[in-house]
Every structure is written in C-alpha cells, then in structure tokens.
Write a protein that holds these residues in place. Sequence first.
Motif, PDB file in Angstrom:
ATOM      1  N   GLN A 298       1.204  -1.273  -0.441  1.00  0.00           N
ATOM      2  CA  GLN A 298       0.261  -0.116  -0.155  1.00  0.00           C
ATOM      3  C   GLN A 298       0.663   1.485   0.150  1.00  0.00           C
ATOM      4  N   LYS A 299       1.887   1.030   1.130  1.00  0.00           N
ATOM      5  CA  LYS A 299       2.699   2.180   1.108  1.00  0.00           C
ATOM      6  C   LYS A 299       3.230   2.534  -0.584  1.00  0.00           C
ATOM      7  N   GLN A 300       4.129   1.335  -1.384  1.00  0.00           N
ATOM      8  CA  GLN A 300       4.877   1.590  -2.443  1.00  0.00           C
ATOM      9  C   GLN A 300       3.082   2.213  -3.150  1.00  0.00           C
ATOM     10  N   GLN A 301       2.539   1.826  -3.578  1.00  0.00           N
ATOM     11  CA  GLN A 301       1.460   2.099  -4.551  1.00  0.00           C
ATOM     12  C   GLN A 301       0.818   4.002  -4.272  1.00  0.00           C
ATOM     13  N   GLU A 302       0.641   3.995  -3.131  1.00  0.00           N
ATOM     14  CA  GLU A 302       0.450   5.027  -3.165  1.00  0.00           C
ATOM     15  C   GLU A 302       1.430   5.926  -3.508  1.00  0.00           C
ATOM     16  N   ALA A 303       2.835   5.903  -3.225  1.00  0.00           N
ATOM     17  CA  ALA A 303       4.062   6.635  -3.723  1.00  0.00           C
ATOM     18  C   ALA A 303       4.025   7.264  -4.844  1.00  0.00           C
ATOM     19  N   VAL A 304       3.734   5.686  -5.323  1.00  0.00           N
ATOM     20  CA  VAL A 304       3.988   5.960  -7.208  1.00  0.00           C
ATOM     21  C   VAL A 304       3.008   6.480  -7.839  1.00  0.00           C
ATOM     22  N   ALA A 305       1.219   6.309  -7.229  1.00  0.00           N
ATOM     23  CA  ALA A 305       0.108   7.186  -7.438  1.00  0.00           C
ATOM     24  C   ALA A 305       0.781   8.441  -7.249  1.00  0.00           C
ATOM     25  N   GLN A 306       1.481   8.828  -6.263  1.00  0.00           N
ATOM     26  CA  GLN A 306       1.718  10.274  -6.505  1.00  0.00           C
ATOM     27  C   GLN A 306       2.470  10.770  -6.874  1.00  0.00           C
ATOM     28  N   MET A 307       3.835   9.998  -7.248  1.00  0.00           N
ATOM     29  CA  MET A 307       4.818  10.169  -8.203  1.00  0.00           C
ATOM     30  C   MET A 307       4.024  10.817 -10.133  1.00  0.00           C
ATOM     31  N   ASN A 308       2.925   9.535  -9.733  1.00  0.00           N
ATOM     32  CA  ASN A 308       2.612   9.918 -11.241  1.00  0.00           C
ATOM     33  C   ASN A 308       1.849  11.498 -11.290  1.00  0.00           C
ATOM     34  N   SER A 309       1.773  11.261 -10.422  1.00  0.00           N
ATOM     35  CA  SER A 309       0.029  12.252 -10.386  1.00  0.00           C
ATOM     36  C   SER A 309       0.875  14.212  -9.945  1.00  0.00           C
ATOM     37  N   ILE A 310       2.565  14.443  -9.470  1.00  0.00           N
ATOM     38  CA  ILE A 310       2.829  15.260  -9.732  1.00  0.00           C
ATOM     39  C   ILE A 310       3.962  15.203 -10.433  1.00  0.00           C
ATOM     40  N   SER A 311       3.586  14.438 -10.939  1.00  0.00           N
ATOM     41  CA  SER A 311       4.483  14.688 -12.705  1.00  0.00           C
ATOM     42  C   SER A 311       3.406  14.857 -13.937  1.00  0.00           C
ATOM     43  N   SER A 312       2.864  14.346 -14.174  1.00  0.00           N
ATOM     44  CA  SER A 312       1.372  15.644 -14.431  1.00  0.00           C
ATOM     45  C   SER A 312       1.173  16.607 -14.337  1.00  0.00           C
ATOM     46  N   THR A 313       1.197  16.891 -13.282  1.00  0.00           N
ATOM     47  CA  THR A 313       1.102  18.247 -13.182  1.00  0.00           C
ATOM     48  C   THR A 313       2.429  19.001 -13.442  1.00  0.00           C
ATOM     49  N   LEU A 314       3.848  18.417 -13.369  1.00  0.00           N
ATOM     50  CA  LEU A 314       4.962  18.978 -13.832  1.00  0.00           C
ATOM     51  C   LEU A 314       4.710  19.258 -15.432  1.00  0.00           C
ATOM     52  N   GLN A 315       4.043  18.456 -15.639  1.00  0.00           N
ATOM     53  CA  GLN A 315       4.128  18.273 -17.181  1.00  0.00           C
ATOM     54  C   GLN A 315       3.242  19.202 -17.944  1.00  0.00           C
ATOM     55  N   ARG A 316       1.753  19.716 -17.132  1.00  0.00           N
ATOM     56  CA  ARG A 316       1.642  20.893 -17.837  1.00  0.00           C
ATOM     57  C   ARG A 316       1.696  22.178 -17.053  1.00  0.00           C
ATOM     58  N   VAL A 317       3.081  22.286 -16.408  1.00  0.00           N
ATOM     59  CA  VAL A 317       3.816  23.755 -15.562  1.00  0.00           C
ATOM     60  C   VAL A 317       4.628  23.693 -17.410  1.00  0.00           C
ATOM     61  N   ASP A 318       5.331  22.995 -17.833  1.00  0.00           N
ATOM     62  CA  ASP A 318       6.265  22.878 -18.594  1.00  0.00           C
ATOM     63  C   ASP A 318       6.046  23.411 -19.258  1.00  0.00           C
ATOM     64  N   ARG A 319       4.199  22.461 -20.573  1.00  0.00           N
ATOM     65  CA  ARG A 319       4.005  23.625 -21.347  1.00  0.00           C
ATOM     66  C   ARG A 319       3.806  24.875 -20.909  1.00  0.00           C
ATOM     67  N   THR A 320       2.780  25.175 -19.920  1.00  0.00           N
ATOM     68  CA  THR A 320       2.885  26.869 -19.551  1.00  0.00           C
ATOM     69  C   THR A 320       3.833  27.537 -19.583  1.00  0.00           C
ATOM     70  N   VAL A 321       5.136  27.060 -19.075  1.00  0.00           N
ATOM     71  CA  VAL A 321       6.189  27.653 -19.218  1.00  0.00           C
ATOM     72  C   VAL A 321       7.144  28.151 -20.679  1.00  0.00           C
ATOM     73  N   LYS A 322       6.978  26.689 -21.390  1.00  0.00           N
ATOM     74  CA  LYS A 322       6.746  27.024 -22.804  1.00  0.00           C
ATOM     75  C   LYS A 322       6.251  27.527 -23.683  1.00  0.00           C
ATOM     76  N   GLN A 323       5.186  28.276 -23.474  1.00  0.00           N
ATOM     77  CA  GLN A 323       3.941  28.732 -24.154  1.00  0.00           C
ATOM     78  C   GLN A 323       4.176  30.133 -23.511  1.00  0.00           C
ATOM     79  N   ASN A 324       4.858  31.096 -22.178  1.00  0.00           N
ATOM     80  CA  ASN A 324       4.961  31.955 -21.726  1.00  0.00           C
ATOM     81  C   ASN A 324       6.764  32.881 -22.009  1.00  0.00           C
ATOM     82  N   LEU A 325       7.162  31.709 -22.536  1.00  0.00           N
ATOM     83  CA  LEU A 325       9.186  32.119 -22.765  1.00  0.00           C
ATOM     84  C   LEU A 325       9.023  32.561 -24.289  1.00  0.00           C
TER      85      LEU A 325
END
Length: 325
Positions: A298-325
């Motif tokens: 359970q601990k491993q799956q929750e950590a992986v899920a959090q990594m996947n979630s934050i990775s998706s958020t950062l991917q959106r940030v990356d797109r925002t950065v590219k659009q504003n630069l």
Amino acid sequence: MKRSGRKGLFSLLGMFALVFALFASIGVASADDSTAMVNGLIKDGYYISDAAAKQLKDVNGARATLATAAKSLKERQRSVKLALVDDATLPTECKSATATNTCSRIVRDKISGAEAVILVNLPKSQISLSIDDRLVSAADGNALLPTSTSGFYNDSIAQNLADLGKKTADKIDATVKTATATGQTIANKQNQADMVVPLIIMAVALLVVLGAFFYLMSTTKTVWRKKVETLEKSASEVSNLVYRLSTDVEFLPDNIRDEVKQTFAQGTMQVTKANEAAREIKGASTITLLFKWGQFNQKQQEAVAQMNSISSTLQRVDRTVKQNL
C-alpha cells in the motif's frame, strides 16, 4: 461229620486266601504301570518304579534327590520330567519303538505342557530323552546325553539324572533366550522397516515445504526489488523535471510563477516521501516484506501514485512555461 465240616471250612478259607493273594498281586502290579508313571510325573515331576527302586542302594536318598531336582525345575518354570523306570512301567507303544528316544517322546505326548521327559530304564541301562522340538532341536537334545554310560549307571544314578535334567533346562533356557532375542531383533527391524515409509513421506513433505518457502522468499525478493526500482525511477523523473523547470520559472509572469513554485514545493515534498518509502522497503528483510506484504504494498502504490500525479502536474507546468517564454 465234624471232621468233614472242619475240612470244608479250611478248604473255603484257603480258597479265599488264594483269591485275596491273586487280587493283591494284581493290585500291586497295576499300581506300578505306565499310567501310574505318567500320573506321578504330572503330580511330582519325577517317578521311580518299583523294579528300579530295587536296584537302588538308597531309595529314600534317590527320591529326595529327584524331588529336590523336580522342585528346582518347577521354580525355574521348566517342565522337565525325570523318571527311573523299567519295561513294566513303560507304555505299550514303547515296545514297538525303533529308536531309543521314541519312548520318552511317547510319554511326553501324554503329559500336557511337558517340555522334556527323561526316562532311565535302570534294568536295561538305557536313557531316553525327548525335548519339544519347538524349543530345542533333536540334534541339540541328543548332544546332552552322556557319551559314555558307564559312569552314569552307578550309585549316584539319581544325582546323574537330576544333573541331566538341569542341563536340559539350561539348554531350553538358552534356546528360548536366543529365540526371544532373535524375535526382538526381527521385530525391531520390522518396526524400523515400517518407519521407513513414514519417514520418507515426512522427508518429502519437508522438502516440498522448504522448497515452497525458499521459492516464495526468492519470488518476494524479486518482486519487491522491481517495485522499489519503479518507485525510485518515478521519484528520479519527478526530481529531474523539477530541477529543469526551476531555472525557467523566474522568467514567468508573477501570477504564474507563484503557482508554479507551489507545484515545485509539492513535488519536492512528494519526491522526499517516495525516497523515504523506497529506503524503508529496501531496508526491510524478506521475511518482513513477506508477512507485511499488504502494508508495504500500500505504501509503495501510494508513493507511485503521488509521483504519477505530480509528474502530470509538472508536465502541465512545462507546457505553460513553453507558452510564456
């Protein structure tokens, strides 16, 4: 008339005396026969016939010797019968016996439970010995007989017979002891043989259990190694993405930059938690992982899920950065 009467009376008395003497002689003869001998052996364990007694110098001493011997044999729980006899006290079947020892066997068959019978035909200087062949073989029994009878038929004939009875009992004891030991050995071997199959089954079952256990341990270790690798890979990807975007975020507008920094902080925190979870899993023993599988999983799956979630958020940030630069 008086003389005739007296003569008739004397004749009648003489006839009665003759008949009495005849019956008395018959009674004496019938009192010392094969039946009396067998009954004596059953009752006392020894017997001395009338004819044999006449050849003994000390009949009372002989009776005492054989009585003592019979008592000793009984105390040893050995049914060995001793007899000093003559032809008149032997069963009629003995007359047609071809072997000397056949007569003692015939007498032994008439006594229930008799292990051995020793007959000494004193007038003929013959010894007949019969032992139950289930206890002692005929050859071993014959070996007990004296090789020379010259020293057997003397004034110590009763003692010699008693000694032969003791040797016979000793031989029976020895063979019974050997047979018992052999039977115990056979029984032990049988018990050991009977234990082989259960032991083999137990050994096979133990090997199967051990095999299954070691297989489970090996599988557990492999599975958790892969799970840790997955978690560490996700954390590394998120960490690298945060580091790469952090240099570009300063060039974003203020409102966007503040939001992105919050996302970076959240991502960094989740990466730290993921790395801590990975270290905890790697530090746990295989046994602990096996018995606490659900908790660690359970601990491993929750950590992986959090990594996947934050990775998706950062991917959106990356797109925002590219659009504003």
